[in-house]
Structure formats: C-alpha cells, structure tokens
Scaffold this motif. Structure first.
Motif, short mmCIF file in Angstrom:
data_model
loop_
_atom_site.label_atom_id
_atom_site.label_comp_id
_atom_site.label_asym_id
_atom_site.label_seq_id
_atom_site.Cartn_x
_atom_site.Cartn_y
_atom_site.Cartn_z
N LYS A 197 38.51 10.49 53.42
CA LYS A 197 37.26 9.76 53.68
C LYS A 197 36.78 8.98 52.46
O LYS A 197 35.79 8.27 52.54
N LYS A 198 37.45 9.18 51.32
CA LYS A 198 37.09 8.51 50.07
C LYS A 198 35.62 8.73 49.71
O LYS A 198 34.88 7.81 49.38
N LEU A 199 35.21 9.98 49.83
CA LEU A 199 33.82 10.34 49.51
C LEU A 199 33.63 10.46 48.01
O LEU A 199 34.59 10.62 47.25
N GLU A 200 32.39 10.41 47.59
CA GLU A 200 32.06 10.49 46.18
C GLU A 200 32.46 11.85 45.59
O GLU A 200 32.56 12.84 46.30
N PHE A 201 32.63 11.88 44.28
CA PHE A 201 32.99 13.11 43.57
C PHE A 201 31.94 14.19 43.77
O PHE A 201 32.26 15.38 43.78
N ILE A 202 30.69 13.78 43.96
CA ILE A 202 29.61 14.76 44.12
C ILE A 202 29.87 15.66 45.34
O ILE A 202 29.55 16.84 45.33
N TYR A 203 30.46 15.09 46.40
CA TYR A 203 30.77 15.88 47.59
C TYR A 203 31.87 16.90 47.30
O TYR A 203 31.89 17.98 47.87
N PHE A 204 32.78 16.52 46.45
CA PHE A 204 33.82 17.45 46.00
C PHE A 204 33.18 18.65 45.31
O PHE A 204 33.53 19.80 45.58
N LEU A 205 32.21 18.39 44.41
CA LEU A 205 31.53 19.48 43.71
C LEU A 205 30.74 20.37 44.67
O LEU A 205 30.77 21.60 44.56
N ILE A 206 30.04 19.75 45.61
CA ILE A 206 29.26 20.52 46.58
C ILE A 206 30.19 21.41 47.41
O ILE A 206 29.92 22.60 47.59
N LEU A 207 31.27 20.84 47.90
CA LEU A 207 32.22 21.61 48.70
C LEU A 207 32.82 22.76 47.88
O LEU A 207 32.94 23.88 48.37
N LEU A 208 33.18 22.47 46.65
CA LEU A 208 33.74 23.51 45.79
C LEU A 208 32.74 24.66 45.59
O LEU A 208 33.10 25.83 45.68
N CYS A 209 31.48 24.32 45.36
CA CYS A 209 30.44 25.35 45.20
C CYS A 209 30.31 26.19 46.48
O CYS A 209 30.22 27.42 46.41
N LEU A 210 30.32 25.53 47.62
CA LEU A 210 30.17 26.26 48.88
C LEU A 210 31.36 27.19 49.15
O LEU A 210 31.18 28.31 49.64
N ILE A 211 32.55 26.74 48.82
CA ILE A 211 33.73 27.59 49.01
C ILE A 211 33.65 28.82 48.11
O ILE A 211 33.93 29.94 48.54
#
Length: 151
Positions: A38-52
C-alpha cells in the motif's frame, strides 16, 4: 518456512516450539507486506510494530507494557488531533465507570487496567464508532479464548 522445515523444533537443540510462534510470524509478515504494497508512511509501520509487540506480550505475560503505549501516544502527538484525544478520554472514562460498577457487583476484577490504557491509546487513532467496534470484537475474542482455556 523454517518452522515447517524443522517440523516445529529448534534447529540447534531440537526443543519443540509452540505453534503461536508460527502464527505471530505469519501475521507480522503479512501485515508488513500490506504496508509495503500500500506504500503507507513509515509511521504506520511503527504503529503496527507497537501493536504486534503489545499483542504478543499481553498474550504471554498478561501485561501491556507502558513503554510501548507511551511510544504510541508520542507517535499520536506528532499528528496531534485534540478531538480524538477528547473522544478517547470520554469513551475510556465511560468504560472505566462501567467496569467499576461491574466489579462492585461481581466482587472481582472484570478487566485489567492495562486494557484500559490500551483502549485509550488506540482511541487516539480511531473515531468513537471504531472504538466501540474494537471493544465489541475484543470482548468476543476474550470470551472465545477464555472459554477455550477453561475447557
């Protein structure tokens, strides 16, 4: 793939690995792949990582780490939206009152305080309707897992 090739055992010592390791890795890999596609921003990567990390840690130790919640709040502050803060606070306060009344009636803890902190933090990112949907799904999953553990 290594879990399957090694038949669920450690390659070095031969100790059996729990199936949830495989599940965590599949979910994590698919989630990160979705962010990449989806070529989402890096911030979404961080949020997802935190949630996992929160899900795995809470599942194993039954504690939600404050440091991860603080990181999520910090990420939110970068994108600051006061209305989301107010909505999240109100929903969490209503839920807290409901929990206190339930605990008074049942004379036992109904929900951990870490769950309330997580609801507040996730509420920063969600609108009030999504918070209610999240609570409903969480309760259903909690009932299912709790029922399986008691069987």
């Amino acid at each position: 793939i290594s879990y399957c090739f090694n038949k669920g055992k450690c390659r070095y010592c031969g100790h059996s690995l729990q199936i949830d390791y495989l599940i965590y890795e599949i979910i994590t890999g698919l989630s990160f792949e979705l962010i990449y596609i989806k070529k989402l921003e890096f911030i979404y990567f961080l949020i997802l990582l935190c949630l996992i990390v929160i899900v795995i840690y809470d599942f194993r130790v039954l504690i939600i780490p404050n440091k991860i919640l603080l990181l999520l709040i910090f990420i939110y502050i970068v994108k600051f939206n006061i209305y989301s803060f107010i909505n999240s606070f109100i929903v969490t306060l209503i839920l807290y009152i409901f929990i206190k009344i339930s605990e008074y009636i049942k004379h036992k803890e109904m929900m951990g305080r870490g769950d309330l902190k997580l609801i507040f933090t996730l509420g920063l990112y969600l609108n009030p309707y999504r918070i209610i949907e999240m609570l409903f799904i969480s309760c259903l999953l909690g009932i299912i897992f709790n029922y399986k553990n008691k069987s």
